[in-house]
Design an enzyme around this catalytic site. Structure first.
Site, PDB file in Angstrom:
ATOM      1  CE1 TYR A   1       7.425   5.860  -9.568  1.00 56.30           C
ATOM      2  CE2 TYR A   1       6.290   4.651  -8.283  1.00 56.30           C
ATOM      3  CZ  TYR A   1       6.945   5.282  -9.682  1.00 56.30           C
ATOM      4  OH  TYR A   1       6.221   4.720 -10.400  1.00 56.30           O
TER       5      TYR A   1
ATOM      6  CB  THR B   1       2.443   4.679  -6.539  1.00 61.26           C
ATOM      7  OG1 THR B   1       3.830   4.245  -6.015  1.00 61.26           O
ATOM      8  CG2 THR B   1       2.442   4.873  -7.949  1.00 61.26           C
ATOM      9  CE  LYS B   2       6.535   4.394  -2.023  1.00 64.47           C
ATOM     10  NZ  LYS B   2       6.871   3.383  -3.112  1.00 64.47           N
ATOM     11  CB  THR B   3       1.691   8.552   1.753  1.00 69.20           C
ATOM     12  OG1 THR B   3       2.956   8.965   2.625  1.00 69.20           O
ATOM     13  CG2 THR B   3       0.888   7.192   1.934  1.00 69.20           C
ATOM     14  CB  ILE B   4       3.640  13.450   1.058  1.00 70.82           C
ATOM     15  CG1 ILE B   4       5.304  13.258   1.189  1.00 70.82           C
ATOM     16  CG2 ILE B   4       2.595  13.584   1.751  1.00 70.82           C
ATOM     17  CD1 ILE B   4       5.173  13.784   1.980  1.00 70.82           C
TER      18      ILE B   4
END
Ligand SMILES: Cc1ncc(COP(=O)(O)O)c(C=O)c1O
Length: 394
Positions: free
Chosen positions: A189, A191-194
Site C-alpha cells: 500500500y 504508505t508501506k516501506t515499499i
C-alpha cells in the site's frame, strides 16, 4: 471548539506520510505503459522472483493488496468455515476480516505492552479446540517472538500465517520476518516501506500453498489445465474452483521492482530518522519513545510514540489536535478491533476485554517517518511534541 494552548504557526504542513518516488520508479512504470502489456505478465513474474530472492524464500505470489495476500494465504493453508483463528486486537481490520470471509471466526487476543505484538502466552490463553491458525502481526515493523509463537502453535497442531504488512525488512534472529510461518503476507500500500500503489505478496516455503494461492488469486483457473487437456487453442481455460480476482498488474509490479531495488536504502533512511526522533524525544519526560529489539532489526515502518498521559493535562486526542495546529500530520495505529461496532455486534466483544491494547491505544501517536524527510522537518516534529508536552505539563 477549544482554543489550542500553543499558537499555530504559518509553516508548511509536514504530512504524516509522503511516498518516496524516484525518477527510476517513474521510468519503470512508463516503460510498461509503452510496452502494450499492462495486466499480469513478465513484470509480475520478475517481481515475484526478485522478492523471493530478497527474503530467501522458495515462493512468492504477487497480488493486488496485503488484504488479498492474507485472505489467500489463509485459504491456501486450509482455513475453512467453522475454524477459529487467533488474531491480535491491535491491528488493521483486514487481519481479522479475511478470517470472516472464509467463514471462520477471528478469536481476538491482547498484546504485549512493550512490543505491541501478540505474545505466545496470550495464544495459549485464548486457545480453542477449533483453532486452526494464528496470525501474528509484526506491529510497526517490530518482529514478533516467532520461535515462541511457532512452538506454541505447532504444539497444538495449528499453523502460523504472519501478517508482515509492516515488516519489510524486519529481522527476527537470523531470519527475516515472513519466513517463519506456513505463509506470510506483505503489503505494498502507498504508505508501506515499499509500494506498488496497492499491492501485496504471499511468501511461503511450501509449493502446494504457493500453487493454491496462485490459482485462487486468478479465478480458480489452474495452469495445469492448459497442458492436461491438450487445449484446442490459446483461448481455452478451465476453472477448477471458485476463485478471486486478486492478481497484480504489470504496471504495479514494475513500480514494485524499482522500489525493491532501493529497499535497503529506504530502510536506512527511516532508521536514521527514527534515531533522530529518539534522540530529540527521549529528553521529553511526557513521552515514551518506541520499543525496539536491541537495535538494527526493525523495518521502522511506523514511529509509534506513547504519551505518559498521567503527566499531562490533556488527552492523546487533544495532543494530536495541537500537533495538527503546529503543522504536524499524525495517525494512530490502531483502534483495537474489539472496539469497532462490527466486532462488538457480530463477535460479542466489549470494551474492557483487552486491557493492554486499550491502555496503549489511548496513549499512542504515530509520527511522520518517511524517506526524504529533511533534518529541518524532523527537528520541527521533535520541537512540536516538546512544545505541546510543555504546554500541558501537569
Ligand atoms: C497490519 C496490517 N495488515 C494488513 C494490512 C492490509 O494491507 P493492504 O492495505 O495492502 O490491503 C494492513 C494495511 O494497512 C496492515 O496495516
Amino acid at each position: 471548539m477549544t482554543q489550542p494552548s500553543v499558537p499555530a504557526v504559518a509553516l508548511a504542513q509536514i504530512p504524516f506520510h509522503k511516498t518516496p518516488i524516484s525518477e527510476e520508479d517513474v521510468d519503470a512504470v512508463a516503460q510498461v505503459l509503452r510496452s502494450g502489456w499492462l495486466a499480469t505478465g513478465p513484470q509480475t513474474t520478475a517481481f515475484e522472483q526478485e522478492f523471493a530472492g530478497y527474503l530467501g524464500v522458495a515462493h512468492a505470489v504477487a497480488v493486488n493488496s496485503g488484504t488479498a495476500a492474507l485472505h489467500l494465504a489463509l485459504e491456501a493453508i486450509g482455513v475453512r468455515a467453522g475454524d477459529d483463528v487467533i488474531v491480535p486486537t491491535l491491528t488493521f481490520t483486514s487481519s481479522a476480516a479475511v478470517v470472516r470471509h472464509l467463514g471462520a471466526r477471528p478469536v481476538l487476543a491482547d498484546v504485549d505492552e512493550a512490543s505491541l505484538n501478540l505474545p505466545a502466552d496470550e495464544v495459549q490463553r485464548r486457545w480453542t479446540p477449533r483453532c486452526k491458525a494464528v496470525i501474528p502481526v509484526h506491529m510497526a515493523g517490530v518482529s514478533c517472538d516467532m520461535p515462541g509463537l511457532m512452538a506454541t502453535a505447532h504444539a497444538r497442531g495449528a499453523l502460523v500465517v504472519e501478517d508482515a504488512a509492516h515488516a519489510l525488512p524486519t529481522w527476527c534472529g537470523s531470519k527475516p520476518a515472513g519466513t517463519y510461518g506456513a505463509a506470510a503476507a506483505f503489503s505494498f500500500y502507498a504508505t508501506k516501506t515499499i509500494t506498488t500503489g496497492e499491492g501485496g505478496m504471499i511468501v511461503t516455503a511450501d509449493s502446494a500453498v504457493a500453487q493454491r494461492a496462485r490459482q485462487m488469486a486468478f479465478h480458480g483457473i489452474t495452469r495445469n489445465a492448459f497442458g492436461r487437456y491438450q487445449s484446442p487453442g490459446r483461448w481455452y481455460y478451465e476453472v477448477d474452483d471458485f476463485g478471486f480476482k486478486y492478481n497484480l498488474t504489470d504496471v504495479a509490479a514494475a513500480l514494485g521492482r524499482s522500489q525493491l531495488r532501493r529497499v535497503d536504502e529506504l530502510w536506512k533512511e527511516r532508521r536514521a530518522i527514527a534515531q533522530m526522533l529518539d534522540a530529540g524525544l527521549s529528553i521529553v519526560p511526557e513521552v515514551q519513545i518506541p520499543y525496539r529489539h536491541g537495535g538494527a532489526n526493525d523495518s521502522w515502518h511506523l514511529y509509534i510514540m506513547r504519551l505518559h498521559v498521567e503527566r499531562l493535562t490533556c488527552s492523546r486526542d487533544e495532543f494530536i489536535d495541537e500537533l495538527g495546529h503546529l503543522g504536524i500530520g499524525t495517525s494512530v495505529h490502531f483502534i483495537p478491533l474489539h472496539l469497532h461496532p462490527v466486532y462488538r455486534k457480530e463477535l460479542g466483544y466489549r470494551v474492557g476485554d483487552f486491557p493492554v491494547a486499550e491502555r496503549e491505544y489511548a496513549r499512542m501517536i504515530s509520527l511522520p517517518i518517511w524517506p526524504g524527510m529533511s533534518t529541518d522537518n524532523i527537528t520541527r516534529v521533535v520541537d512540536a511534541v516538546a512544545q505541546v508536552a510543555r504546554a500541558h505539563r501537569r
